[in-house]
Write a protein that holds these residues in place. Structure first.
Motif, mmCIF file in Angstrom:
data_model
loop_
_atom_site.group_PDB
_atom_site.id
_atom_site.type_symbol
_atom_site.label_atom_id
_atom_site.label_comp_id
_atom_site.label_asym_id
_atom_site.label_seq_id
_atom_site.Cartn_x
_atom_site.Cartn_y
_atom_site.Cartn_z
ATOM 1 N N MET A 4 0.825 -1.200 0.000
ATOM 2 C CA MET A 4 0.000 0.000 0.000
ATOM 3 C C MET A 4 0.863 1.257 0.000
ATOM 4 O O MET A 4 0.508 2.271 -0.611
ATOM 5 C CB MET A 4 -0.928 -0.002 1.214
ATOM 6 C CG MET A 4 -2.046 -1.040 1.129
ATOM 7 S SD MET A 4 -2.965 -1.205 2.677
ATOM 8 C CE MET A 4 -3.791 0.389 2.738
ATOM 9 N N SER A 5 2.007 1.199 0.678
ATOM 10 C CA SER A 5 2.906 2.353 0.706
ATOM 11 C C SER A 5 3.472 2.633 -0.678
ATOM 12 O O SER A 5 3.573 3.794 -1.103
ATOM 13 C CB SER A 5 4.054 2.098 1.691
ATOM 14 O OG SER A 5 3.569 1.921 3.009
ATOM 15 N N VAL A 6 3.842 1.567 -1.398
ATOM 16 C CA VAL A 6 4.393 1.726 -2.744
ATOM 17 C C VAL A 6 3.296 2.104 -3.726
ATOM 18 O O VAL A 6 3.476 2.957 -4.607
ATOM 19 C CB VAL A 6 5.086 0.420 -3.188
ATOM 20 C CG1 VAL A 6 5.508 0.511 -4.651
ATOM 21 C CG2 VAL A 6 6.278 0.126 -2.298
ATOM 22 N N GLU A 7 2.139 1.459 -3.568
ATOM 23 C CA GLU A 7 1.025 1.681 -4.478
ATOM 24 C C GLU A 7 0.498 3.107 -4.408
ATOM 25 O O GLU A 7 -0.119 3.606 -5.342
ATOM 26 C CB GLU A 7 -0.103 0.713 -4.125
ATOM 27 C CG GLU A 7 -1.310 0.781 -5.022
ATOM 28 C CD GLU A 7 -2.442 -0.083 -4.503
ATOM 29 O OE1 GLU A 7 -2.930 -0.911 -5.280
ATOM 30 O OE2 GLU A 7 -2.824 0.069 -3.333
ATOM 31 N N ARG A 8 0.778 3.750 -3.304
ATOM 32 C CA ARG A 8 0.260 5.094 -3.068
ATOM 33 C C ARG A 8 1.003 6.112 -3.936
ATOM 34 O O ARG A 8 1.527 7.106 -3.478
ATOM 35 C CB ARG A 8 0.433 5.419 -1.584
ATOM 36 C CG ARG A 8 -0.243 6.670 -1.080
ATOM 37 C CD ARG A 8 0.046 6.804 0.409
ATOM 38 N NE ARG A 8 -0.366 8.096 0.917
ATOM 39 C CZ ARG A 8 0.391 9.186 0.892
ATOM 40 N NH1 ARG A 8 1.596 9.127 0.373
ATOM 41 N NH2 ARG A 8 -0.065 10.326 1.380
ATOM 42 N N SER B 237 -3.286 8.059 -6.294
ATOM 43 C CA SER B 237 -3.931 8.721 -5.166
ATOM 44 C C SER B 237 -4.824 9.863 -5.631
ATOM 45 O O SER B 237 -5.913 10.070 -5.089
ATOM 46 C CB SER B 237 -2.867 9.245 -4.190
ATOM 47 O OG SER B 237 -2.132 8.173 -3.639
ATOM 48 N N ARG B 238 -4.365 10.617 -6.637
ATOM 49 C CA ARG B 238 -5.204 11.701 -7.144
ATOM 50 C C ARG B 238 -6.501 11.148 -7.721
ATOM 51 O O ARG B 238 -7.573 11.716 -7.526
ATOM 52 C CB ARG B 238 -4.452 12.490 -8.223
ATOM 53 C CG ARG B 238 -3.421 13.464 -7.692
ATOM 54 C CD ARG B 238 -3.120 14.545 -8.724
ATOM 55 N NE ARG B 238 -2.719 13.996 -10.003
ATOM 56 C CZ ARG B 238 -1.475 13.828 -10.401
ATOM 57 N NH1 ARG B 238 -0.483 14.166 -9.604
ATOM 58 N NH2 ARG B 238 -1.198 13.334 -11.591
ATOM 59 N N CYS B 239 -6.399 10.028 -8.437
ATOM 60 C CA CYS B 239 -7.600 9.404 -9.004
ATOM 61 C C CYS B 239 -8.549 8.980 -7.890
ATOM 62 O O CYS B 239 -9.766 9.228 -7.966
ATOM 63 C CB CYS B 239 -7.216 8.187 -9.849
ATOM 64 S SG CYS B 239 -6.422 8.593 -11.416
ATOM 65 N N PHE B 240 -8.004 8.335 -6.875
ATOM 66 C CA PHE B 240 -8.837 7.874 -5.753
ATOM 67 C C PHE B 240 -9.547 9.034 -5.092
ATOM 68 O O PHE B 240 -10.769 9.003 -4.871
ATOM 69 C CB PHE B 240 -7.968 7.131 -4.741
ATOM 70 C CG PHE B 240 -8.665 6.839 -3.444
ATOM 71 C CD1 PHE B 240 -9.588 5.804 -3.354
ATOM 72 C CD2 PHE B 240 -8.408 7.610 -2.310
ATOM 73 C CE1 PHE B 240 -10.243 5.540 -2.155
ATOM 74 C CE2 PHE B 240 -9.059 7.350 -1.111
ATOM 75 C CZ PHE B 240 -9.976 6.313 -1.037
ATOM 76 N N PHE C 121 -3.781 4.959 6.075
ATOM 77 C CA PHE C 121 -3.177 5.381 4.814
ATOM 78 C C PHE C 121 -3.981 6.520 4.195
ATOM 79 O O PHE C 121 -3.421 7.462 3.642
ATOM 80 C CB PHE C 121 -3.101 4.201 3.841
ATOM 81 C CG PHE C 121 -1.965 3.265 4.112
ATOM 82 C CD1 PHE C 121 -0.702 3.518 3.608
ATOM 83 C CD2 PHE C 121 -2.157 2.132 4.887
ATOM 84 C CE1 PHE C 121 0.361 2.661 3.858
ATOM 85 C CE2 PHE C 121 -1.103 1.263 5.143
ATOM 86 C CZ PHE C 121 0.153 1.522 4.635
ATOM 87 N N ALA C 122 -5.310 6.422 4.281
ATOM 88 C CA ALA C 122 -6.160 7.473 3.709
ATOM 89 C C ALA C 122 -5.993 8.792 4.450
ATOM 90 O O ALA C 122 -6.216 9.865 3.886
ATOM 91 C CB ALA C 122 -7.622 7.031 3.751
ATOM 92 N N TYR C 123 -5.583 8.717 5.721
ATOM 93 C CA TYR C 123 -5.402 9.937 6.517
ATOM 94 C C TYR C 123 -4.308 10.817 5.932
ATOM 95 O O TYR C 123 -4.378 12.046 6.007
ATOM 96 C CB TYR C 123 -5.057 9.548 7.957
ATOM 97 C CG TYR C 123 -4.763 10.716 8.869
ATOM 98 C CD1 TYR C 123 -5.790 11.498 9.391
ATOM 99 C CD2 TYR C 123 -3.448 11.052 9.212
ATOM 100 C CE1 TYR C 123 -5.529 12.566 10.222
ATOM 101 C CE2 TYR C 123 -3.174 12.130 10.033
ATOM 102 C CZ TYR C 123 -4.218 12.868 10.535
ATOM 103 O OH TYR C 123 -3.944 13.945 11.358
ATOM 104 N N PRO D 117 -0.278 15.340 -1.624
ATOM 105 C CA PRO D 117 1.089 14.831 -1.771
ATOM 106 C C PRO D 117 1.850 14.696 -0.464
ATOM 107 O O PRO D 117 3.073 14.637 -0.469
ATOM 108 C CB PRO D 117 1.739 15.896 -2.661
ATOM 109 C CG PRO D 117 1.061 17.165 -2.240
ATOM 110 C CD PRO D 117 -0.365 16.791 -1.913
ATOM 111 N N ASP D 118 1.169 14.661 0.682
ATOM 112 C CA ASP D 118 1.869 14.483 1.959
ATOM 113 C C ASP D 118 2.623 13.158 1.946
ATOM 114 O O ASP D 118 2.022 12.103 1.689
ATOM 115 C CB ASP D 118 0.879 14.489 3.124
ATOM 116 C CG ASP D 118 0.135 15.809 3.244
ATOM 117 O OD1 ASP D 118 0.648 16.807 2.711
ATOM 118 O OD2 ASP D 118 -0.943 15.833 3.861
#
Length: 209
Positions: free
Chosen positions: A110-114, A119-122, A181-183, A187-188
């Motif tokens: 999840m860290s790499v996938e982010r 993330s912008r799409c999500f 992760f969502a928190y 781009p933080d």
């Protein structure tokens, strides 16, 4: 007199109609599909988000005809859901050696996938949930919930093996894991070792040790 053969049209539609034809590299239909999904993701990641995605815009950016898109997807909502699913890809194979090892594998992924684009799409889809409720619900059902089941299965196996307390609500534990992760909205950046700290913090509260 020998009748000349008609010249083959060099289009994605022509190649798709010849399933047995030899093609160098990736079949044209697969290349067209990838171009469509990539174009959808690019448009969705831009500032206008869901509003900026249309069949016309995707066709123009992907370099295909609108009919090529409509043969695969009936509307832009279905197209966006498939594009996001392809962007995320499958979760990694889990080691199965224990609840901590499995959760660490998922957290590191999840860290790499982010990635910034993902993330912008999500966030653009989540932010447009009120305006596009059907899109958000389809994304939740087709992408989010199946992945959530993987996390739940890890914790359920942990309960069965005696690694996780039986009184733990595994749904709450998964919400804590994913929500953390969502928190951190892009781009933080994530803190160093965030995945490991998160898993160990959650396990301190739910493990039998």
């Amino acid at each position: 007199m020998t009748e000349s053969k008609p010249t083959a049209r060099r289009t994605a539609e022509t190649d798709e109609s010849r399933p047995g034809a030899a093609r160098p590299g990736r079949p044209r239909s697969e290349r067209a599909e990838k171009a469509i999904l990539d174009a959808t993701v690019d448009l969705l990641a831009e500032e206008s988000g869901v509003d900026g995605v249309s069949m016309e815009a995707v066709a123009a950016r992907a370099g295909v005809a609108k009919t090529t898109i409509y043969r695969r997807w009936p509307n832009k909502e279905a197209l966006i859901v498939d594009a996001l699913g392809a962007l995320k890809g499958p979760l990694p194979e889990l080691p199965g050696t224990g609840v901590r090892d499995d959760l660490l594998t998922l957290a590191r992924y999840m860290s790499v996938e982010r990635g910034l684009k993902a993330s912008r799409c999500f966030w653009n889809v989540v932010g447009g949930a009120e305006k596009y409720p059907e899109l958000y619900e389809r994304y939740r059902q087709d992408v989010m919930l199946p992945r959530r089941e993987v996390y739940l299965d890890v914790l359920r196996r942990g309960v069965e093996r005696g690694e996780v307390r039986r009184d733990v609500d595994v749904n709450v534990a998964v919400a804590m894991l994913v929500g953390a992760f969502a928190y951190h909205k892009p781009p933080d950046p994530l803190p160093d070792g965030f995945g490991e700290q998160l898993v160990d913090t959650i396990l301190r509260g739910i493990s039998t040790d």
